[in-house]
Write a protein that holds these residues in place. Structure first.
Motif, PDB file in Angstrom:
ATOM      1  N   VAL A 196      19.459  47.603  52.925  1.00 57.03           N
ATOM      2  CA  VAL A 196      20.251  47.903  51.733  1.00 57.03           C
ATOM      3  C   VAL A 196      19.495  48.941  50.914  1.00 57.03           C
ATOM      4  O   VAL A 196      18.332  48.732  50.571  1.00 57.03           O
ATOM      5  CB  VAL A 196      20.437  46.634  50.859  1.00 57.03           C
ATOM      6  N   GLU A 197      20.125  50.087  50.642  1.00 56.92           N
ATOM      7  CA  GLU A 197      19.471  51.075  49.793  1.00 56.92           C
ATOM      8  C   GLU A 197      19.745  50.731  48.342  1.00 56.92           C
ATOM      9  O   GLU A 197      20.888  50.476  47.969  1.00 56.92           O
ATOM     10  CB  GLU A 197      19.999  52.473  50.105  1.00 56.92           C
ATOM     11  N   ILE A 198      18.703  50.699  47.557  1.00 58.22           N
ATOM     12  CA  ILE A 198      18.959  50.461  46.139  1.00 58.22           C
ATOM     13  C   ILE A 198      18.577  51.692  45.329  1.00 58.22           C
ATOM     14  O   ILE A 198      17.642  52.400  45.661  1.00 58.22           O
ATOM     15  CB  ILE A 198      18.315  49.165  45.615  1.00 58.22           C
ATOM     16  N   PRO A 199      19.357  51.980  44.279  1.00 58.73           N
ATOM     17  CA  PRO A 199      19.145  53.221  43.526  1.00 58.73           C
ATOM     18  C   PRO A 199      17.742  53.233  42.931  1.00 58.73           C
ATOM     19  O   PRO A 199      17.342  52.254  42.294  1.00 58.73           O
ATOM     20  CB  PRO A 199      20.191  53.150  42.412  1.00 58.73           C
ATOM     21  N   PRO A 200      16.983  54.337  43.121  1.00 57.92           N
ATOM     22  CA  PRO A 200      15.618  54.385  42.626  1.00 57.92           C
ATOM     23  C   PRO A 200      15.545  54.570  41.124  1.00 57.92           C
ATOM     24  O   PRO A 200      14.568  54.205  40.493  1.00 57.92           O
ATOM     25  CB  PRO A 200      15.016  55.578  43.365  1.00 57.92           C
ATOM     26  N   GLU A 201      16.606  55.165  40.534  1.00 63.67           N
ATOM     27  CA  GLU A 201      16.560  55.412  39.097  1.00 63.67           C
ATOM     28  C   GLU A 201      16.877  54.140  38.332  1.00 63.67           C
ATOM     29  O   GLU A 201      17.919  53.520  38.537  1.00 63.67           O
ATOM     30  CB  GLU A 201      17.578  56.489  38.720  1.00 63.67           C
ATOM     31  N   LEU A 202      15.985  53.794  37.450  1.00 57.93           N
ATOM     32  CA  LEU A 202      16.265  52.657  36.590  1.00 57.93           C
ATOM     33  C   LEU A 202      17.294  53.062  35.553  1.00 57.93           C
ATOM     34  O   LEU A 202      17.214  54.138  34.981  1.00 57.93           O
ATOM     35  CB  LEU A 202      14.993  52.219  35.863  1.00 57.93           C
ATOM     36  N   SER A 203      18.268  52.216  35.348  1.00 59.76           N
ATOM     37  CA  SER A 203      19.203  52.486  34.262  1.00 59.76           C
ATOM     38  C   SER A 203      18.508  52.116  32.953  1.00 59.76           C
ATOM     39  O   SER A 203      17.420  51.553  32.952  1.00 59.76           O
ATOM     40  CB  SER A 203      20.447  51.641  34.444  1.00 59.76           C
ATOM     41  N   ASP A 204      19.166  52.436  31.846  1.00 55.62           N
ATOM     42  CA  ASP A 204      18.562  52.132  30.550  1.00 55.62           C
ATOM     43  C   ASP A 204      18.373  50.634  30.339  1.00 55.62           C
ATOM     44  O   ASP A 204      17.588  50.206  29.508  1.00 55.62           O
ATOM     45  CB  ASP A 204      19.442  52.684  29.419  1.00 55.62           C
ATOM     46  N   ARG A 205      19.113  49.867  31.118  1.00 56.76           N
ATOM     47  CA  ARG A 205      19.034  48.414  30.931  1.00 56.76           C
ATOM     48  C   ARG A 205      17.748  47.824  31.477  1.00 56.76           C
ATOM     49  O   ARG A 205      17.412  46.691  31.190  1.00 56.76           O
ATOM     50  CB  ARG A 205      20.215  47.739  31.637  1.00 56.76           C
ATOM     51  N   GLY A 206      17.057  48.583  32.353  1.00 62.76           N
ATOM     52  CA  GLY A 206      15.788  48.105  32.894  1.00 62.76           C
ATOM     53  C   GLY A 206      15.915  47.381  34.218  1.00 62.76           C
ATOM     54  O   GLY A 206      17.014  47.139  34.723  1.00 62.76           O
ATOM     55  N   ALA A 207      14.764  47.021  34.763  1.00 61.64           N
ATOM     56  CA  ALA A 207      14.683  46.484  36.132  1.00 61.64           C
ATOM     57  C   ALA A 207      15.441  45.162  36.299  1.00 61.64           C
ATOM     58  O   ALA A 207      16.115  44.953  37.308  1.00 61.64           O
ATOM     59  CB  ALA A 207      13.223  46.292  36.528  1.00 61.64           C
ATOM     60  N   VAL A 208      15.362  44.287  35.318  1.00 64.02           N
ATOM     61  CA  VAL A 208      15.970  42.966  35.481  1.00 64.02           C
ATOM     62  C   VAL A 208      17.496  43.073  35.578  1.00 64.02           C
ATOM     63  O   VAL A 208      18.108  42.519  36.484  1.00 64.02           O
ATOM     64  CB  VAL A 208      15.559  42.003  34.335  1.00 64.02           C
ATOM     65  N   ALA A 209      18.100  43.851  34.655  1.00 66.94           N
ATOM     66  CA  ALA A 209      19.555  44.007  34.686  1.00 66.94           C
ATOM     67  C   ALA A 209      19.997  44.716  35.970  1.00 66.94           C
ATOM     68  O   ALA A 209      20.992  44.346  36.593  1.00 66.94           O
ATOM     69  CB  ALA A 209      20.025  44.799  33.463  1.00 66.94           C
ATOM     70  N   ASP A 210      19.243  45.727  36.389  1.00 59.64           N
ATOM     71  CA  ASP A 210      19.574  46.449  37.621  1.00 59.64           C
ATOM     72  C   ASP A 210      19.516  45.526  38.833  1.00 59.64           C
ATOM     73  O   ASP A 210      20.395  45.542  39.689  1.00 59.64           O
ATOM     74  CB  ASP A 210      18.597  47.607  37.844  1.00 59.64           C
ATOM     75  N   MET A 211      18.488  44.736  38.895  1.00 61.93           N
ATOM     76  CA  MET A 211      18.325  43.844  40.048  1.00 61.93           C
ATOM     77  C   MET A 211      19.334  42.703  40.018  1.00 61.93           C
ATOM     78  O   MET A 211      19.732  42.192  41.053  1.00 61.93           O
ATOM     79  CB  MET A 211      16.895  43.289  40.108  1.00 61.93           C
ATOM     80  N   ARG A 212      19.765  42.328  38.826  1.00 59.52           N
ATOM     81  CA  ARG A 212      20.800  41.298  38.730  1.00 59.52           C
ATOM     82  C   ARG A 212      22.092  41.812  39.371  1.00 59.52           C
ATOM     83  O   ARG A 212      22.760  41.088  40.095  1.00 59.52           O
ATOM     84  CB  ARG A 212      21.027  40.913  37.265  1.00 59.52           C
ATOM     85  N   GLU A 213      22.383  43.088  39.124  1.00 57.92           N
ATOM     86  CA  GLU A 213      23.559  43.704  39.718  1.00 57.92           C
ATOM     87  C   GLU A 213      23.446  43.736  41.250  1.00 57.92           C
ATOM     88  O   GLU A 213      24.394  43.410  41.968  1.00 57.92           O
ATOM     89  CB  GLU A 213      23.710  45.125  39.166  1.00 57.92           C
ATOM     90  N   VAL A 214      22.264  44.126  41.739  1.00 53.79           N
ATOM     91  CA  VAL A 214      22.026  44.157  43.189  1.00 53.79           C
ATOM     92  C   VAL A 214      22.206  42.756  43.783  1.00 53.79           C
ATOM     93  O   VAL A 214      22.879  42.575  44.798  1.00 53.79           O
ATOM     94  CB  VAL A 214      20.606  44.693  43.503  1.00 53.79           C
ATOM     95  N   ALA A 215      21.634  41.771  43.126  1.00 48.34           N
ATOM     96  CA  ALA A 215      21.714  40.386  43.616  1.00 48.34           C
ATOM     97  C   ALA A 215      23.165  39.909  43.678  1.00 48.34           C
ATOM     98  O   ALA A 215      23.582  39.264  44.642  1.00 48.34           O
ATOM     99  CB  ALA A 215      20.886  39.470  42.720  1.00 48.34           C
ATOM    100  N   GLU A 216      23.929  40.258  42.645  1.00 49.70           N
ATOM    101  CA  GLU A 216      25.340  39.852  42.620  1.00 49.70           C
ATOM    102  C   GLU A 216      26.133  40.511  43.738  1.00 49.70           C
ATOM    103  O   GLU A 216      26.896  39.863  44.440  1.00 49.70           O
ATOM    104  CB  GLU A 216      25.969  40.191  41.265  1.00 49.70           C
ATOM    105  N   LYS A 217      25.902  41.814  43.922  1.00 49.55           N
ATOM    106  CA  LYS A 217      26.598  42.556  44.975  1.00 49.55           C
ATOM    107  C   LYS A 217      26.325  41.956  46.344  1.00 49.55           C
ATOM    108  O   LYS A 217      27.197  41.934  47.203  1.00 49.55           O
ATOM    109  CB  LYS A 217      26.153  44.017  44.972  1.00 49.55           C
ATOM    110  N   LEU A 218      25.086  41.525  46.549  1.00 50.24           N
ATOM    111  CA  LEU A 218      24.708  40.994  47.862  1.00 50.24           C
ATOM    112  C   LEU A 218      25.073  39.522  48.016  1.00 50.24           C
ATOM    113  O   LEU A 218      24.874  38.926  49.063  1.00 50.24           O
ATOM    114  CB  LEU A 218      23.199  41.175  48.091  1.00 50.24           C
ATOM    115  N   GLY A 219      25.586  38.932  46.951  1.00 49.07           N
ATOM    116  CA  GLY A 219      25.962  37.527  47.016  1.00 49.07           C
ATOM    117  C   GLY A 219      24.770  36.592  47.010  1.00 49.07           C
ATOM    118  O   GLY A 219      24.843  35.471  47.509  1.00 49.07           O
ATOM    119  N   LEU A 220      23.667  37.051  46.434  1.00 55.47           N
ATOM    120  CA  LEU A 220      22.511  36.178  46.307  1.00 55.47           C
ATOM    121  C   LEU A 220      22.686  35.385  45.020  1.00 55.47           C
ATOM    122  O   LEU A 220      23.053  35.948  43.996  1.00 55.47           O
ATOM    123  CB  LEU A 220      21.222  36.996  46.248  1.00 55.47           C
ATOM    124  N   CYS A 221      22.441  34.121  45.094  1.00 55.74           N
ATOM    125  CA  CYS A 221      22.742  33.267  43.969  1.00 55.74           C
ATOM    126  C   CYS A 221      21.715  33.398  42.863  1.00 55.74           C
ATOM    127  O   CYS A 221      20.517  33.286  43.101  1.00 55.74           O
ATOM    128  CB  CYS A 221      22.817  31.814  44.438  1.00 55.74           C
TER     129      CYS A 221
END
Ligand code: ADP
Ligand code: ZN
Length: 223
Positions: A196-221
């Motif tokens: 899974v490629e994840i976007p290297p640029e951090l959004s303004d929301r920061g790493a936690v919010a970005d990774m939460r989005e990735v986790a949701e997309k992948l269906g990780l609980c």
């Protein structure tokens, strides 16, 4: 709940450590960082630490057999049963194959390999601002992830410092090693269908919010 066994792939300074820590918080899984395990051994003055130090300070990889044995030992501990994220391992094809064997023995498999593709120029900029906590190893960056109070860890109050292997010449060497030796793993995990490629640029929301989005997309609980 889907148990997440993850791999974080990316060049030195790609921000994989920060994202690994964020994912651990979100998913309640354990971070297994080979760099941290080596550094703890160096700090503790162990045999393994002495061996690892000679490679690390030159920007070279610690031998595969030594590294794989250390990872096997770590993954055998019960706290990884609820999921883990490997940060900095595997870094060679031999390590990737060793990991398959280890997981075969311990009864588990990789859910996803997350890959951060960051341009070289950006990497140098990122590494130059890097600091870690001398107590708990939490990663910080002067620009991208600054501590609340300068030079001090938010989590434990430990002193922050710049690693010896973050010196410019060593960084160049580490980037070369990454390109020649670690990059082929992207195809290895693509072939397995877990890349899974994840976007290297951090959004303004920061790493936690970005990774939460990735986790949701992948269906990780999420926890
Ligand atoms: P970075 O990802 O920024 O290079 P790490 O903390 O992951 O930093 O690793 C620091 C050093 O530890 C590496 O440059 C290498 O010498 C050693 N190391 C870490 N992981 C491995 C590994 N899987 N195999 C061999 N050496 C490793
Ligand atoms: Zn700390």
């Amino acid at each position: 709940m889907k148990k997440a066994n993850l791999i974080m792939l990316g060049a030195p300074g790609s921000g994989k450590g920060t994202r690994a820590v964020a994912l651990c918080e979100i998913l309640g899984i354990v971070q297994v960082s080979t760099g941290d395990l080596f550094r703890n051994n160096i700090k503790g003055g162990t045999e393994l630490g002495r061996l690892a130090k000679s490679y690390i300070n030159r920007g070279e990889l610690v031998p595969d057999d030594v590294t794989a044995a250390m990872v096997k030992d770590r993954l055998s501990k019960p706290d990884t049963a609820g999921g883990f994220i490997l940060d900095g391992f595997p870094r060679t094809l031999a390590q990737a194959r060793a990991l398959d064997e280890i997981l075969g023995e311990l009864g588990g498999e990789i859910s996803y390999a997350l890959y951060l593709d960051v341009p070289d120029g950006e990497i140098v900029r990122r590494i130059s601002g890097r600091m870690i906590c001398s107590e708990c190893q939490a990663p910080y960056h002067r620009e991208f992830n600054p501590p609340k109070s300068e030079g001090v860890c938010d989590k434990c109050g430990g002193k922050l410092f710049t690693r010896e292997d973050d010196m410019p010449e060593t960084v160049q060497k580490r980037l070369e090693v990454f390109r020649s030796t670690t990059l082929p793993l992207v195809d290895f995990y693509k072939a397995k269908g877990v890349l899974v490629e994840i976007p290297p640029e951090l959004s303004d929301r920061g790493a936690v919010a970005d990774m939460r989005e990735v986790a949701e997309k992948l269906g990780l609980c999420a926890r």
